[in-house]
Design a protein around this motif. Structure first.
Motif, PDB file in Angstrom:
ATOM      1  N   ARG A  71      29.856  32.219   9.039  1.00  0.00           N
ATOM      2  CA  ARG A  71      28.385  32.380   8.402  1.00  0.00           C
ATOM      3  C   ARG A  71      28.098  33.756   9.467  1.00  0.00           C
ATOM      4  NH1 ARG A  71      31.453  30.116   4.979  1.00  0.00           N
ATOM      5  NH2 ARG A  71      31.331  29.822   2.626  1.00  0.00           N
ATOM      6  N   GLU A 166      37.407  37.993  -0.085  1.00  0.00           N
ATOM      7  CA  GLU A 166      37.378  38.999   0.677  1.00  0.00           C
ATOM      8  C   GLU A 166      35.170  39.194   1.611  1.00  0.00           C
ATOM      9  OE1 GLU A 166      35.150  42.589  -2.105  1.00  0.00           O
ATOM     10  OE2 GLU A 166      36.400  41.184  -3.643  1.00  0.00           O
ATOM     11  N   VAL A 167      34.815  38.219   1.584  1.00  0.00           N
ATOM     12  CA  VAL A 167      33.708  37.999   2.964  1.00  0.00           C
ATOM     13  C   VAL A 167      34.134  36.216   2.979  1.00  0.00           C
ATOM     14  CG1 VAL A 167      32.657  39.928   1.872  1.00  0.00           C
ATOM     15  CG2 VAL A 167      32.394  37.729   0.962  1.00  0.00           C
ATOM     16  N   HIS A 168      33.791  35.920   4.022  1.00  0.00           N
ATOM     17  CA  HIS A 168      33.696  34.730   4.553  1.00  0.00           C
ATOM     18  C   HIS A 168      35.469  33.718   3.888  1.00  0.00           C
ATOM     19  CE1 HIS A 168      29.774  35.038   5.590  1.00  0.00           C
ATOM     20  NE2 HIS A 168      29.219  35.197   4.912  1.00  0.00           N
TER      21      HIS A 168
END
Lengths: 445, 159
Positions: A71, A166-168
């Protein structure tokens, strides 16, 4: 920007102040003071908040570190996960090989493709072509921006499949993955990555035609070097001036130095400092390429050759060319892993908890990212150290600006500011990894 | 064509920046939205364009920093063009953020047919900051507002 202040006796005195540097990940500040035709001071300031994540990790379980550190940055979460898991595995005596190791390389390919496509097309190319930003560039060259977005999407497909989203990404764990893809799932990436490889080669052909400012400096390049591979997660730390150490020697060979004007820590090569030298060094695509050009795959090597990029390049503005060549490499390497994949028997390797210290250093898109963890016997984190690439490049960015300004002081303020920003963007500085808030001020006296 | 989506944007370790994520999590926990995708995103712009591609309707929720308005103020824009030009979408601290994604997608003709923006005004964005209670409350209100709009098929013609 403010207007020039009144000149002093025999000296041109001007002040340029810009609230933030556009197209730089995160925010920080640059202060430049000139006296007549002399550059008196260059401070690339990073207002680093208390090293929040290092403190936040203390007392947490060791297996929480990959997801927490992911993050830190929205652009390079995989780099934080990879440095984190390698450090933890070092502490716990876990070795990853075979398909699990290959899947990690593939995941890193995805992040390089995404990050490099973003920087080359959306952030850096507009500088060379005289556009204010990617939006303005898209009005003139929509097809070019579409190619960049397509490349980025191909990287994202890898992240979605291997990272879990797709993120994190949430699928990475100490010892491997929570779930590994089937052969069929991975094979579904072949065609998109083949198209991405074509687009990456076209990117190199396009980038090589950009007008590069004439500028060179004598850098000490630092990168990982592996016996056989272009580096992602493993290897020794080497430099263009003979450094050759294990990752575990990082704390003794690199010194983090507090600089009064900045809350961030500047990294120095300890041996150079001991010899009375500044000890500044450069990490990132240009360093990786210069130290590992002979480890590129054949397609990427051919692209570099055709683009006229050769080891020993010392023009930081050509970092965009090294980044484009690495785009080709990442697509080429991703296809190699996809086509050779056989699922491992288990998605992860187990390890016994024990007290210990572990080091991890991997090649984030912007350069080496070092993690060190000290674990208690129950697996909780006693201490954490995280050194992002931008912190390591910070002093070199200042040196570049000092040298650049020395030959360009006659330029009008706006143009000077533009060139300073472009020079900073050579490093794709991920300031949000180390800080937030960036301001630019040029003070001419 | 993919399903319509609510995109919550933010970083949960940066105080009020997490407002968009809270909205999506509240919708998910309530199970109030059927037939819609609920996604949490960092706000990296090019990824946003991917996320809304081929969707008939997208509701995007992000923290904003608007001077002069109290924390927790909720702004809704049914037309991205109506965004005040100086609106600072918090993820603009990223190199290519929400604002740039909207502008680039417009130039390239890649905006979804229906795009609704919710901005939740925040004041604490430092790493490790605690979320402002008024922003927390606002996230719950926005989640309820979106759930009601979907229930009443406000965007149904498109979704």
């Amino acid at each position: 920007m403010t207007e020039p202040t009144a000149p002093g006796e025999g000296q041109a005195t001007r002040v340029i102040e810009v609230d933030y540097l556009a197209r730089v990940e995160g925010e920080g500040a640059l202060y430049v003071r000139t006296e007549g035709d002399r550059v008196a001071q260059v401070d690339f300031k990073i207002f680093e908040p208390p090293r929040f994540f290092e403190a936040f990790l203390r007392g947490r379980r060791h297996d929480e570190a990959p997801d927490i550190t992911a993050r830190i940055c929205g652009i390079c979460p995989v780099a934080y996960q990879m440095s984190s898991v390698h450090a933890m595995e070092d502490a716990l005596g876990i070795t990853i090989d075979g398909p699990l190791r290959e899947l990690r390389r593939l995941l890193y390919c995805g992040e390089w493709i995404e990050s490099h496509a973003l920087h080359v097309y959306m952030l850096h190319a507009p500088d060379f072509l005289g556009f204010q930003d990617a939006v303005q560039m898209a009005q003139a060259h929509p097809g070019v921006l579409e190619r960049g977005l397509g490349l980025k999407k191909a990287g994202n497909l890898i992240g979605q499949l291997l990272g879990g989203r797709e993120v994190h990404p949430i699928n990475v764990r100490v010892g491997g993955f929570y779930r590994v893809p089937t052969r069929k799932e991975l094979a579904s990436l072949h065609d998109p990555l083949s198209r991405a490889l074509d687009a990456a080669r076209e990117t190199v052909r396009w980038v090589r035609g950009l007008p590069f400012p004439e500028f060179e400096r004598d850098y000490e390049f630092v990168a990982l070097r592996h016996p056989h591979e272009y580096p992602f997660c493993e290897g020794r730390l080497v430099s263009s001036r003979g450094l050759d150490i294990a990752v575990s020697e990082y704390p003794t060979q690199f010194a983090e130095q507090h600089v009064a004007r900045s809350n961030a820590l500047h990294s120095r090569l300890a041996a150079r400092v001991a010899a009375g030298e500044p000890g500044h060094y450069l990490v990132g695509p240009l360093a990786r390429y210069n130290l590992n050009a002979d480890r590129l795959g054949p397609i990427a090597a051919e692209a570099a050759h055709d683009a006229g990029l050769a080891p020993g390049c010392r023009n930081p503005f050509k970092s965009i060319l090294a980044r484009a060549v690495e785009l080709v490499f990442a697509c080429e390497e991703a296809l190699r892993v996809i086509d050779a994949y056989t699922p491992p028997p288990l998605p992860h390797v187990a390890g016994e908890l024990r007290a210990g210290v572990g080091h991890g250093c991997t090649e984030a898109p912007r350069g080496i990212l070092y993690h060190r963890y000290e674990l208690n016997a129950d697996g909780t984190i006693a201490d954490a150290v995280i050194v992002p690439p931008t912190s390591q490049n910070q002093a070199t960015i200042e040196d570049d600006l000092r040298a650049l300004l020395a030959t360009r002081l006659a330029l009008p303020d706006a143009e000077l500011q533009w060139q300073c920003e472009q020079a900073i963007r050579n490093y794709d500085p991920c300031i949000s990894c180390a800080t937030h808030f960036l301001k630019l001020e040029v003070d001419r006296r | 064509m993919k399903r319509p989506a609510v995109l919550g944007i933010g970083n949960e370790y940066r105080g009020d920046d997490a407002a968009g994520l809270l909205v999506v999590r509240a919708l998910r926990a309530a199970g109030a939205v059927q037939g819609w995708d609920l996604l949490e995103l960092s706000g990296e712009g090019a990824g946003l364009i991917d996320a809304w591609e081929d969707r008939p309707c997208v509701v995007l929720v992000d923290a904003v920093a608007l001077a002069g308005l109290p924390a927790g103020t909720v702004l809704r824009y049914d037309d991205p063009a109506s965004l005040p030009p100086d609106t600072e979408l918090r993820c603009s601290s990223h190199a290519f953020g929400v604002g740039a994604a909207l502008a680039l997608a417009e130039v390239l003709g890649r905006l979804p047919p229906v795009l609704v923006l919710y901005g939740i005004n925040g004041q604490a964005f430092a790493q490790g900051a605690t979320m402002t209670p008024a922003v927390d409350d606002a996230a719950a209100r926005v989640a309820a507002d979106i759930a009601q709009a979907i229930r009443e098929k406000e965007w149904n013609a498109h979704a």
